[in-house]
Design an enzyme around this catalytic site. Structure first.
Site, PDB file in Angstrom:
ATOM      1  N   ALA A  66       2.965 -12.334   8.677  1.00  0.00           N
ATOM      2  CA  ALA A  66       1.595 -12.044   8.652  1.00  0.00           C
ATOM      3  C   ALA A  66       1.394 -10.858   7.953  1.00  0.00           C
ATOM      4  O   ALA A  66       2.198  -9.994   7.494  1.00  0.00           O
ATOM      5  CB  ALA A  66       1.146 -11.723  10.075  1.00  0.00           C
ATOM      6  N   GLY A 112       5.361 -14.341  10.739  1.00  0.00           N
ATOM      7  CA  GLY A 112       4.555 -15.589  10.724  1.00  0.00           C
ATOM      8  C   GLY A 112       5.142 -16.478   9.738  1.00  0.00           C
ATOM      9  O   GLY A 112       4.706 -17.879   9.937  1.00  0.00           O
ATOM     10  N   GLU A 115       7.536 -18.721  11.725  1.00  0.00           N
ATOM     11  CA  GLU A 115       6.548 -19.201  12.756  1.00  0.00           C
ATOM     12  C   GLU A 115       5.819 -20.431  12.007  1.00  0.00           C
ATOM     13  O   GLU A 115       5.756 -21.500  12.808  1.00  0.00           O
ATOM     14  CB  GLU A 115       5.693 -18.403  13.372  1.00  0.00           C
ATOM     15  CG  GLU A 115       6.251 -17.235  14.096  1.00  0.00           C
ATOM     16  CD  GLU A 115       5.402 -16.167  14.680  1.00  0.00           C
ATOM     17  OE1 GLU A 115       4.786 -15.548  13.877  1.00  0.00           O
ATOM     18  OE2 GLU A 115       5.547 -16.294  15.842  1.00  0.00           O
ATOM     19  N   GLU A 135       9.273  -8.623  14.156  1.00  0.00           N
ATOM     20  CA  GLU A 135       8.015  -8.228  14.744  1.00  0.00           C
ATOM     21  C   GLU A 135       8.344  -6.803  15.432  1.00  0.00           C
ATOM     22  O   GLU A 135       7.589  -5.804  15.276  1.00  0.00           O
ATOM     23  CB  GLU A 135       7.371  -8.937  15.486  1.00  0.00           C
ATOM     24  CG  GLU A 135       6.311 -10.004  14.868  1.00  0.00           C
ATOM     25  CD  GLU A 135       7.353 -11.238  14.128  1.00  0.00           C
ATOM     26  OE1 GLU A 135       8.414 -11.283  14.402  1.00  0.00           O
ATOM     27  OE2 GLU A 135       6.414 -12.107  13.836  1.00  0.00           O
TER      28      GLU A 135
HETATM   29  N1  COA Z   1       2.699  -8.183   4.753  1.00  0.00           N
HETATM   30  C1  COA Z   1       2.076  -7.592   3.945  1.00  0.00           C
HETATM   31  N2  COA Z   1       2.509  -7.263   2.538  1.00  0.00           N
HETATM   32  C2  COA Z   1       3.628  -7.613   2.481  1.00  0.00           C
HETATM   33  C3  COA Z   1       4.447  -8.320   3.484  1.00  0.00           C
HETATM   34  C4  COA Z   1       3.802  -8.540   4.563  1.00  0.00           C
HETATM   35  N3  COA Z   1       4.459  -9.379   5.660  1.00  0.00           N
HETATM   36  N4  COA Z   1       5.716  -8.318   3.182  1.00  0.00           N
HETATM   37  C5  COA Z   1       5.763  -7.778   1.726  1.00  0.00           C
HETATM   38  N5  COA Z   1       4.756  -7.451   1.420  1.00  0.00           N
HETATM   39  C6  COA Z   1       4.463  -6.818   0.277  1.00  0.00           C
HETATM   40  C7  COA Z   1       5.013  -5.514   0.056  1.00  0.00           C
HETATM   41  O1  COA Z   1       4.100  -4.348   0.707  1.00  0.00           O
HETATM   42  C8  COA Z   1       4.791  -5.264  -1.489  1.00  0.00           C
HETATM   43  O2  COA Z   1       3.478  -4.986  -1.861  1.00  0.00           O
HETATM   44  P1  COA Z   1       3.361  -3.962  -2.785  1.00  0.00           P
HETATM   45  O3  COA Z   1       4.104  -4.282  -4.108  1.00  0.00           O
HETATM   46  O4  COA Z   1       1.905  -4.002  -3.145  1.00  0.00           O
HETATM   47  O5  COA Z   1       3.803  -2.407  -2.308  1.00  0.00           O
HETATM   48  C9  COA Z   1       5.084  -6.790  -2.083  1.00  0.00           C
HETATM   49  O6  COA Z   1       4.830  -7.368  -0.854  1.00  0.00           O
HETATM   50  C10 COA Z   1       6.610  -6.797  -2.234  1.00  0.00           C
HETATM   51  O7  COA Z   1       7.553  -6.413  -0.964  1.00  0.00           O
HETATM   52  P2  COA Z   1       8.803  -5.584  -1.181  1.00  0.00           P
HETATM   53  O8  COA Z   1       8.871  -4.932   0.334  1.00  0.00           O
HETATM   54  O9  COA Z   1       8.706  -4.422  -2.140  1.00  0.00           O
HETATM   55  O10 COA Z   1       9.993  -6.229  -1.535  1.00  0.00           O
HETATM   56  P3  COA Z   1      11.402  -6.123  -1.287  1.00  0.00           P
HETATM   57  O11 COA Z   1      12.180  -6.948  -1.948  1.00  0.00           O
HETATM   58  O12 COA Z   1      11.970  -4.695  -1.232  1.00  0.00           O
HETATM   59  O13 COA Z   1      11.466  -6.367   0.605  1.00  0.00           O
HETATM   60  C11 COA Z   1      11.167  -7.969   2.344  1.00  0.00           C
HETATM   61  C12 COA Z   1      11.285  -7.908   0.752  1.00  0.00           C
HETATM   62  C13 COA Z   1      10.949  -9.498   2.704  1.00  0.00           C
HETATM   63  C14 COA Z   1      12.554  -7.452   3.073  1.00  0.00           C
HETATM   64  C15 COA Z   1      10.107  -6.848   2.952  1.00  0.00           C
HETATM   65  O14 COA Z   1       9.043  -7.010   2.141  1.00  0.00           O
HETATM   66  C16 COA Z   1       9.881  -6.954   4.195  1.00  0.00           C
HETATM   67  O15 COA Z   1      10.452  -6.310   5.058  1.00  0.00           O
HETATM   68  N6  COA Z   1       8.542  -7.497   4.461  1.00  0.00           N
HETATM   69  C17 COA Z   1       7.981  -7.454   5.921  1.00  0.00           C
HETATM   70  C18 COA Z   1       8.635  -8.338   6.579  1.00  0.00           C
HETATM   71  C19 COA Z   1       7.808  -8.495   8.063  1.00  0.00           C
HETATM   72  O16 COA Z   1       8.028  -7.523   8.804  1.00  0.00           O
HETATM   73  N7  COA Z   1       7.246  -9.471   8.503  1.00  0.00           N
HETATM   74  C20 COA Z   1       6.787  -9.690   9.960  1.00  0.00           C
HETATM   75  C21 COA Z   1       5.259  -9.459   9.711  1.00  0.00           C
HETATM   76  S1  COA Z   1       4.612  -9.526  11.458  1.00  0.00           S
END
Ligand code: COA
Length: 260
Positions: A66, A112, A115, A135
């Site tokens: 999400a 999400g 999910e 989460e």
């Molecule tokens: N919501 C909003 N933005 C998200 C996102 C999310 N769930 N997941 C990634 N993004 C965005 C990042 O903020 C970043 O945006 P920016 O460039 O404007 O800062 C962009 O996507 C790229 O992500 P980044 O974190 O820089 O990539 P990475 O390769 O370093 O890491 C992940 C990849 C997937 C490990 C990491 O993005 C992450 O942990 N995301 C969140 C996962 C999460 O907790 N999901 C559950 C949500 S309830």
């Protein structure tokens, strides 16, 4: 129909729905959830599309969850509304669609995103995919059905561990857990899913939709799935697909199901 956050391509009775927010790793914001609902509804009612493949754009992410930025300032009421509306519009809606939906998990499927993949009827992963429900690392719990569907697919103990640790599993681990059915090289993912879709297309769409309903009944509280099966089985005998399927078998030819 034009969408801002998703792409929909249809060919030979198969639709590919691609979540297309590459700069946010395809995170599900409200607008994307609404567009997915609209697209799935149109495809499900089209009469033409008989299998749907849902995937994410690019080679890095299916859906990274999400959209965290969107709910960062929410209060209790906002949180409940977010989960309830999302489940109604997308996750439950998808699960209960009569048109089969295959999730082609092409990279990170987190929160999400996992999910969404779990709400699809089954999942195929690319070999680089990573899946998890992180989460609790953000101080919330899965809100789009993750606490219910993950234990159904992988068992209670594994679901507890995945959710408590907020960890990710690899595609191969996900296959060993029963979370995905197949793992294939990323470049072959969509064609592989289309290959499964081609097998589905040979069968009666009416019977398939009733089978989905009966299988789902197994997981509904207070519903006797065996009774749902008996009713749906009986009703099959009143369909044109049944007449065509049995006639074609007896005439030693391939069935051409009218889908009625
Ligand atoms: N919501 C909003 N933005 C998200 C996102 C999310 N769930 N997941 C990634 N993004 C965005 C990042 O903020 C970043 O945006 P920016 O460039 O404007 O800062 C962009 O996507 C790229 O992500 P980044 O974190 O820089 O990539 P990475 O390769 O370093 O890491 C992940 C990849 C997937 C490990 C990491 O993005 C992450 O942990 N995301 C969140 C996962 C999460 O907790 N999901 C559950 C949500 S309830």
């Amino acid at each position: 129909m034009n969408y801002e956050n998703i792409l929909v391509e249809t060919s030979e009775n198969i639709a590919v729905v691609t979540i297309n927010r590459p700069t946010k790793l395809n995170a599900l914001n409200r607008a994307t959830i609404t567009e997915l609902h609209e697209a799935f509804k149109l495809l499900n009612n089209s009469g033409e599309v008989r299998v749907i493949i849902v995937t994410g754009t690019g080679d890095k992410a299916f859906v990274a969850g999400a959209d965290i930025a969107e709910f960062a300032n929410f209060n209790v009421e906002d949180g409940q509304k977010l989960a309830a509306l999302g489940q109604e519009l997308l996750f439950d809606y998808l699960q209960n669609m009569g048109t089969p939906v295959i999730a082609a998990v092409n990279g990170f499927a987190l929160g999400g995103g996992l999910e969404l993949a779990m709400a699809a009827h089954f999942r195929v992963a690319s070999d680089n995919a990573k899946m998890g429900l992180p989460e609790v690392s953000l101080g919330v719990i899965p809100g789009y059905g993750g606490t219910q569907r993950l234990p159904q697919l992988v068992g209670k103990g594994r679901a507890m561990e995945m959710i408590m640790t907020a960890g990710m599993v690899t595609a191969d681990e996900a296959k060993a857990y029963g979370l995905v059915n197949h793992v294939v090289p990323q470049a072959e993912l969509i064609d592989f899913c289309k290959g499964i879709a081609a097998k589905i297309l040979k069968n009666s769409p009416v019977a398939i939709s009733r089978a989905i309903e009966a299988i789902n009944a197994n997981y509904e509280d207070g519903v006797n799935g065996y009774n749902v099966e008996v009713t749906a089985f009986g009703e099959s005998f009143g369909t044109e697909d049944f007449k065509e399927g049995t006639t074609a078998f007896l005439e030693k030819r391939k069935a051409a199901f009218p889908g009625k």
